[in-house]
Design a protein around this motif. Structure first.
Motif, short mmCIF file in Angstrom:
data_model
loop_
_atom_site.label_atom_id
_atom_site.label_comp_id
_atom_site.label_asym_id
_atom_site.label_seq_id
_atom_site.Cartn_x
_atom_site.Cartn_y
_atom_site.Cartn_z
N ALA A 72 -7.45 -7.91 4.46
CA ALA A 72 -8.44 -6.93 3.98
C ALA A 72 -8.03 -5.51 4.40
O ALA A 72 -8.19 -4.55 3.64
CB ALA A 72 -9.82 -7.27 4.51
N ALA A 73 -7.52 -5.39 5.62
CA ALA A 73 -7.10 -4.07 6.09
C ALA A 73 -5.94 -3.55 5.26
O ALA A 73 -5.91 -2.37 4.87
CB ALA A 73 -6.71 -4.15 7.56
N ARG A 74 -4.97 -4.42 4.97
CA ARG A 74 -3.82 -4.00 4.18
C ARG A 74 -4.24 -3.63 2.76
O ARG A 74 -3.73 -2.68 2.17
CB ARG A 74 -2.78 -5.11 4.16
CG ARG A 74 -2.21 -5.44 5.54
CD ARG A 74 -1.26 -6.63 5.49
NE ARG A 74 -0.08 -6.30 4.74
CZ ARG A 74 0.99 -5.69 5.25
NH1 ARG A 74 1.00 -5.34 6.53
NH2 ARG A 74 2.05 -5.42 4.50
N GLU A 75 -5.23 -4.39 2.21
CA GLU A 75 -5.73 -4.10 0.87
C GLU A 75 -6.37 -2.71 0.83
O GLU A 75 -6.19 -1.95 -0.13
CB GLU A 75 -6.73 -5.17 0.44
CG GLU A 75 -7.31 -4.92 -0.95
CD GLU A 75 -8.38 -5.95 -1.29
OE1 GLU A 75 -8.62 -6.87 -0.48
OE2 GLU A 75 -9.02 -5.79 -2.36
N ARG A 76 -7.11 -2.37 1.89
CA ARG A 76 -7.78 -1.06 1.95
C ARG A 76 -6.75 0.07 1.97
O ARG A 76 -6.90 1.09 1.29
CB ARG A 76 -8.67 -0.98 3.19
CG ARG A 76 -9.41 0.34 3.33
CD ARG A 76 -10.48 0.25 4.39
NE ARG A 76 -11.33 -0.89 4.20
CZ ARG A 76 -12.29 -0.95 3.28
NH1 ARG A 76 -12.52 0.08 2.52
NH2 ARG A 76 -13.02 -2.03 3.14
N LEU A 77 -5.70 -0.10 2.77
CA LEU A 77 -4.68 0.94 2.84
C LEU A 77 -3.99 1.14 1.50
O LEU A 77 -3.74 2.28 1.08
CB LEU A 77 -3.64 0.57 3.91
CG LEU A 77 -4.14 0.60 5.36
CD1 LEU A 77 -3.05 0.11 6.30
CD2 LEU A 77 -4.56 2.01 5.76
N GLU A 78 -3.68 0.05 0.80
CA GLU A 78 -3.03 0.17 -0.49
C GLU A 78 -3.96 0.84 -1.51
O GLU A 78 -3.51 1.61 -2.37
CB GLU A 78 -2.60 -1.21 -1.01
CG GLU A 78 -1.46 -1.84 -0.23
CD GLU A 78 -0.13 -1.12 -0.43
OE1 GLU A 78 0.85 -1.55 0.17
OE2 GLU A 78 -0.09 -0.10 -1.16
N ALA A 79 -5.27 0.56 -1.40
CA ALA A 79 -6.23 1.19 -2.33
C ALA A 79 -6.28 2.71 -2.11
O ALA A 79 -6.37 3.49 -3.07
CB ALA A 79 -7.61 0.57 -2.13
N ILE A 80 -6.23 3.14 -0.85
CA ILE A 80 -6.25 4.58 -0.56
C ILE A 80 -4.97 5.23 -1.07
O ILE A 80 -4.98 6.32 -1.64
CB ILE A 80 -6.41 4.81 0.95
CG1 ILE A 80 -7.80 4.35 1.40
CG2 ILE A 80 -6.21 6.28 1.31
CD1 ILE A 80 -7.98 4.32 2.90
N ARG A 81 -3.84 4.54 -0.89
CA ARG A 81 -2.57 5.05 -1.40
C ARG A 81 -2.66 5.26 -2.92
O ARG A 81 -2.25 6.29 -3.46
CB ARG A 81 -1.43 4.09 -1.07
CG ARG A 81 -0.04 4.66 -1.39
CD ARG A 81 0.98 3.58 -1.66
NE ARG A 81 1.17 2.63 -0.61
CZ ARG A 81 2.08 2.73 0.36
NH1 ARG A 81 2.88 3.77 0.41
NH2 ARG A 81 2.19 1.78 1.27
N ALA A 82 -3.22 4.26 -3.62
CA ALA A 82 -3.33 4.36 -5.08
C ALA A 82 -4.26 5.49 -5.50
O ALA A 82 -4.01 6.19 -6.49
CB ALA A 82 -3.83 3.03 -5.65
N ALA A 83 -5.35 5.67 -4.74
CA ALA A 83 -6.32 6.72 -5.09
C ALA A 83 -5.70 8.11 -5.02
O ALA A 83 -6.07 9.00 -5.79
CB ALA A 83 -7.53 6.64 -4.17
N LEU A 84 -4.75 8.32 -4.10
CA LEU A 84 -4.16 9.65 -3.91
C LEU A 84 -2.81 9.81 -4.59
O LEU A 84 -2.20 10.87 -4.50
CB LEU A 84 -4.03 9.95 -2.41
CG LEU A 84 -5.37 10.13 -1.68
CD1 LEU A 84 -5.16 10.19 -0.18
CD2 LEU A 84 -6.08 11.39 -2.16
N ALA A 85 -2.33 8.76 -5.26
CA ALA A 85 -1.04 8.87 -5.95
C ALA A 85 -1.13 9.92 -7.04
O ALA A 85 -2.08 9.95 -7.83
CB ALA A 85 -0.66 7.51 -6.54
N GLY A 86 -0.14 10.81 -7.10
CA GLY A 86 -0.13 11.85 -8.11
C GLY A 86 -0.93 13.08 -7.75
O GLY A 86 -1.05 14.02 -8.55
#
Length: 854
Positions: A65-79
């Motif tokens: 779950a922690a790793r999923e959260r980090l990847e979601a934040i990365r995706a939100a700020l991509a670009g």
């Protein structure tokens, strides 16, 4: 029997990891969101930062779950970096929603951006019925409160003890401190406070003014979880002293049982920046401690040290660690100053000084501490400066003992050169020439700095020295940092010396293989009297037949090891280093304290003063008018830009470039012959442009800072420097020195392109007030600091930990006198009383004394 739940342990650890990672991402997002996202376009390089932080989090977190959260934040700020204001705002809002979601809850999807309603904080903090939140900061153990690992300190020097063995320093904190350059006890002892805060006398809330930093003594009247801006979860504490209420606000709830330590009714000391928010007096992330003595006395009821930030280590944690280091190890510190000398200078014992500087005594004077003017500060500064000057004194002594060629010319070539000059040397040039001649004839290596302002005639003095070497049967070499400057020196030397029957050759990396081989052969055979070149002069394949004098121009651009290589090219040749960058006396005494210095402090006759003006946005029309007027009078002008071509880098996006500007100016000034010069051009092309400008076949030369040195065109009377606020004062002074080289009145226009900030106005005003290079250098030293001013890392001199060369000028003089006197009495520091001093100097210089010959 204790049963360990491995999954729970992993979740707790991952929660701590995620908290740290989210905090590192939250800070720039909070900055962007201030004042209704007023700063969102000011955020630079966010994607790189987020990538780095999240990669670190993923390497540590094992919970899915922690790793999923980090990847979601990365995706939100991509670009993010490529978005406009609205797109950036949407991504920041999506990322903040992800950041604010509790650890352990399902990861929310990042919806399309929508305006987020911001709620004002309640007048009194409200505590939800569900008091145990999933983030439970009270359960988290920080590095400062975690059990201390017990490990034996390494045997030997206590100063070398790694900080990981200090109480309160776990692996994570040790890693963060190491990134700050703090690895050992010695590093920590000399990591001095950057400022101090007097927390001895709390103020009444009614008398406290917003916008000031204050200490409040009061009682907690309300506390608990609060929500700031929708679902943004934080913590708020209301403190009253009977005259008013101050609200402490924490957007990221502190750990370590914070909430349970300060229940309603607790008397506390609160310290921070007071501000008025939504009609309430507030402090964001203040320091707080119990007022009944149950807290940590390091943080309150005293003058508190404030250290420069170490990322990932809160100020309180840093203060506790340093208190442990000072208490346990200050007595092991040994200084560089022998007791007898320390007594003469009225210094404190070093351990006492370290304790007092880190943690001032109860009766201390805050103003004296803020100005670093206490006896304790004076002791530490003197100790550092004494070790530095002692090393310089030993360098100079080593030079004086070495043999060198005795160069006593008969004067025939020097006299012939003087007779051909259309002017007489200035008194300063004559004085410098005599000082150099005496060094060359001494039988010991000359080690002299020839320092002079722009246009003071250093090159001519250097050529006179080269002729003395040639008259004595030796060769000379002149090394310059760039091909352009080397070419200019070659042209000057060839013009002056070839009529005397001397061969002057140019050696650069741009030469063809056949031409280079021919030059190398003539150097080795001794047919060449003077070699002018770049770093190519010191390469292994260059073999001089009999090198007697090495000359280094713009010496601050060469490292100490490069100058050493030149000095090894002959039978211990003499060395003359030159600079057109005026060096303040304090810096010259430090970086070049082992050199003799000759100063050219007057300009040749006939030079005209240069009028300097700052042009702010809105006044640009004056620039074109000034260029037209100069050219109409038959004069020439320069326009300098910081870039060759347009840059894609975001931080350079608003800067004009020389290539485009040359085209624009050619259109704006019909009939004006415009040339372009920059560092990417080939040597032949650059020389062609410079010759055309010198011969008046060009009216306007658009260039980069490649013209900072080496071009001498007396008919050029106007210098325009675009984006002037981006240049250092010394560089502006060098560029300005390209005009005013003849008898015609000259001007320099400093065109500022950005917003008129206080710092930019202050720096450019210095240029308007004076053309004295030494005054400008003093101002530059004060503004930029000694490390940036002259590249002291290349100088072979240790970095400063305590001293400030601008502030501590008088102490530097005193330390120099004491150090040189000690070396005169005990040249090898062989006296048993000086054993500690010798070791301190050895450690401080870390082997750099072996470069005494340079």
């Amino acid at each position: 029997m204790i049963v360990v739940d491995a999954n729970a342990a992993v979740n707790r650890r991952d929660g701590a990891v995620i908290d740290d990672v989210l905090l590192a991402i939250r800070r720039p997002l909070e900055f962007a969101a201030r004042n209704d996202y007023a700063n969102v376009m000011a955020l630079r390089g966010l994607e790189r930062t987020v990538e780095r932080v999240i990669d670190r989090g993923l390497s540590l977190a094992r919970d899915a779950a922690a790793r999923e959260r980090l990847e979601a934040i990365r995706a939100a700020l991509a670009g993010f970096d490529g978005e406009g204001a609205e797109g950036r705002r949407a991504r920041v809002e999506a990322a903040r929603r992800l950041l604010d979601a509790p650890v352990g809850a399902p990861t929310p999807q990042a919806p399309p951006a929508a305006p987020q309603r911001v709620e004002s904080p309640p007048s009194a903090p409200r505590v939800p019925a569900r008091s145990r939140s999933p983030v439970a900061p009270a359960r988290r153990r920080t590095a400062a409160t975690a059990p201390v690992r017990v490990a034996p300190a390494p045997a030997g020097d206590p100063m070398s003890t790694p900080l990981q063995f200090i109480k309160g320093v776990g692996p994570k904190v040790a890693e963060a401190l190491a990134r700050k350059g703090l690895a050992t006890v010695e590093d920590a002892l000399y990591f001095l406070p950057r400022t101090y805060e007097d927390r001895r006398r709390p103020v009444r809330i009614a008398a406290a003014e917003p916008g000031t930093r204050v200490v409040i003594l009061g009682e907690v009247v309300a506390s608990g979880v609060a929500f700031f801006g929708g679902r943004r979860r934080g913590y708020e504490m209301a403190v009253s002293d009977g005259s008013g209420v101050v609200h402490g606000r924490w957007f990221h709830p502190p750990g370590g049982g914070f909430q349970s330590r300060f229940p309603r009714g607790t008397r506390v000391l609160l310290s921070g920046d007071l501000q008025r928010f939504a009609g309430k007096l507030s402090m964001v992330h203040p320091d707080v401690e119990p007022a009944d003595g149950g807290g940590d006395a390091v943080h309150f009821n005293r003058i508190v040290p404030i250290y420069s930030e170490a990322e990932g280590v809160p100020q309180k944690t840093l203060r506790r660690i340093l208190k442990s280091v000072v208490d346990a190890y200050a007595d092991s510190a040994s200084g560089s100053i022998p007791p007898a000398v320390a007594g003469e200078l009225a210094l404190l014992p070093l351990p006492e000084a370290l304790r007092a500087v880190h943690f001032p005594p109860e009766e201390a004077d805050t103003a004296a501490y803020l100005a670093a003017r206490t006896p304790a500060h004076r002791t530490l500064i003197m100790d550092e400066l004494f070790a530095l000057q002692l090393g310089l004194a030993m360098r100079r002594r080593g030079l004086a003992l070495e043999p060198a060629p005795v160069l006593r010319g008969d004067g025939r070539l020097v006299d012939r050169l003087r007779a051909r000059l259309p002017f007489a040397l200035t008194a300063a040039q004559e004085r410098a020439a005599r000082e150099i001649a005496a060094d060359l004839a001494s039988g010991h290596p000359m080690h002299r700095l020839l320092q002079g302002d722009v246009g003071s005639g250093k090159t001519l003095v250097a050529l006179v020295a080269a002729l003395v070497a040639v008259e004595s049967g030796y060769q000379a070499a002149l090394m310059a940092p760039t091909e352009l400057l080397a070419e200019q020196h070659y042209l000057t030397a060839h013009r002056l010396l070839a009529p005397l029957g001397l061969e002057v050759l140019l050696l650069t990396g741009a030469q063809g293989k056949a031409e280079r081989a021919k030059v190398l052969r003539r150097i080795e055979q001794g047919d060449t009297h003077l070699v002018v070149g770049t770093h190519a002069v010191i390469q292994d394949q260059v073999a001089f037949r009999r090198l007697g004098l090495g000359i280094v121009d713009e010496q601050h651009r060469f490292g100490v090891a490069q100058r050493a290589t030149l000095a090894r090219k002959g039978e211990r040749p003499h060395l003359l280093v030159m600079t057109a960058t005026p060096i303040p006396r304090t810096l010259a005494m430090t970086v070049y304290g082992d050199l003799d210095v000759s100063i050219l402090d007057e300009l040749p006759p006939g030079r005209s003063p240069i009028e300097t003006r700052v042009i702010w946005p809105g006044q640009r029309r004056e620039v074109l008018e000034a260029i037209r007027a100069r050219i109409a009078r038959g004069e020439q002008a320069y326009v300098v830009y910081p870039l060759v071509e347009e840059s894609e880098a975001p931080e350079l996006a608003n800067l004009k470039d020389a290539t485009q500007a040359a085209e624009d100016l050619a259109q704006a000034l019909p009939g004006v012959r415009v040339g372009l010069l920059h560092g990417r051009m080939g040597a032949d092309e650059k020389e062609s442009v410079m010759v055309a400008f010198r011969d008046r076949r060009l009216d306007l030369l658009v260039a980069t800072t490649v013209i900072e040195v080496g071009i001498d065109v007396p008919n050029a009377t106007l210098m325009v420097i675009e984006h002037a606020e981006r240049f250092g004062l010394s560089q502006l002074h060098q560029l300005r020195g390209r005009v005013g080289r003849g008898s015609k009145a000259s001007a320099c226009l400093l065109v500022a392109s950005g917003r008129r900030t206080e710092e930019a106005a202050r720096r450019l005003a210095v240029m308007e007030r004076t053309t004295d290079g030494f005054r400008i250098a003093e101002a530059d030293l004060e503004i930029r600091g000694p490390g940036d001013f002259l590249g002291t890392r290349q100088s072979g001199v240790p970095d400063f930990r305590v001293a400030n060369l601008f502030r501590d000028q008088r102490l530097l003089v005193a330390a120099r006198e004491a150090a040189f006197a000690l070396v005169a009495r005990d040249p090898d520091l062989s006296d048993p009383a000086h054993r500690g001093t010798k070791e301190a100097v050895r450690r401080r210089w870390a082997g750099r004394l072996s470069l005494a010959g340079v």
